[in-house]
Design a protein around this motif. Structure first.
Motif, short mmCIF file in Angstrom:
data_model
loop_
_atom_site.label_atom_id
_atom_site.label_comp_id
_atom_site.label_asym_id
_atom_site.label_seq_id
_atom_site.Cartn_x
_atom_site.Cartn_y
_atom_site.Cartn_z
N ARG A 9 2.06 10.81 -13.32
CA ARG A 9 0.72 11.14 -12.85
C ARG A 9 0.38 10.36 -11.59
N PHE A 10 1.43 9.97 -10.86
CA PHE A 10 1.26 9.21 -9.63
C PHE A 10 2.47 9.46 -8.73
N SER A 11 2.31 9.14 -7.45
CA SER A 11 3.46 9.10 -6.55
C SER A 11 3.57 7.67 -6.06
N LEU A 12 4.81 7.23 -5.86
CA LEU A 12 5.07 5.86 -5.43
C LEU A 12 6.12 5.93 -4.33
N VAL A 22 0.90 3.73 -3.68
CA VAL A 22 0.78 4.52 -4.91
C VAL A 22 -0.45 5.40 -4.80
N GLN A 23 -0.26 6.68 -5.09
CA GLN A 23 -1.36 7.64 -5.16
C GLN A 23 -1.44 8.15 -6.60
N TRP A 24 -2.52 7.81 -7.31
CA TRP A 24 -2.72 8.38 -8.64
C TRP A 24 -3.22 9.81 -8.49
N GLU A 37 5.44 3.46 -16.81
CA GLU A 37 6.20 4.33 -15.91
C GLU A 37 6.07 3.85 -14.46
N LEU A 38 4.89 3.41 -14.08
CA LEU A 38 4.70 2.86 -12.73
C LEU A 38 5.52 1.58 -12.56
N VAL A 39 5.50 0.70 -13.55
CA VAL A 39 6.29 -0.54 -13.49
C VAL A 39 7.78 -0.20 -13.35
N ARG A 40 8.27 0.75 -14.14
CA ARG A 40 9.69 1.16 -14.06
C ARG A 40 10.00 1.79 -12.71
N SER A 41 9.12 2.63 -12.22
CA SER A 41 9.33 3.28 -10.92
C SER A 41 9.39 2.26 -9.79
#
Length: 128
Positions: A9-12, A22-24, A37-41
């Motif tokens: 639900r974001f782009s990184l 990061v864009q949520w 998921e953000l931490v993993r990305s």
């Protein structure tokens, strides 16, 4: 693209300015799963570097406590600039800073230009 990437639900993306952006998605409520998921990305995009991060909340509705804890304890960033023009955005940032005490400088901004300037300022630790 695997299933987890399809459901993000974001782009990184690395930004040419030397930070991660990061864009949520518009109007999301962020869960612990989203946060992890953000931490993993981030670990995939920048495994060896601890870069600053600029985050656009994009009318975010809320973040769960476990999500906020995951960001405070798991993000490998040197600083975090949070961008959002609403009172909810400011409240989310204030709560995150005061309750979860992230180990990196964290600052709220209403617009991205000011956030980027702060991220790239070598003296931000003194002003954040």
């Amino acid at each position: 693209m695997d299933d987890s990437e399809a459901n993000q639900r974001f782009s990184l993306l690395p930004h040419s300015g030397g930070y991660i952006e990061v864009q949520w998605d518009q109007g999301v409520t962020v869960s612990k799963k989203d946060a992890m998921e953000l931490v993993r990305s981030l670990a995939k995009v920048s495994p060896a570097l601890c870069l600053p991060m600029l985050v656009h909340l994009n009318k975010m509705i809320s973040l769960s406590r476990p999500a906020l804890y995951a960001f405070a304890s798991g993000l490998n960033v040197s600083a975090l600039a949070i961008v959002g023009p609403t009172a909810v955005d400011r409240a989310i940032t204030t709560y995150f800073k005061e309750v979860h005490e992230p180990p990196y400088p964290t600052q709220y901004f209403e617009e991205a230009i000011s956030a980027e300037r702060w991220l790239l300022d070598p003296h931000r630790n003194l002003s954040g």
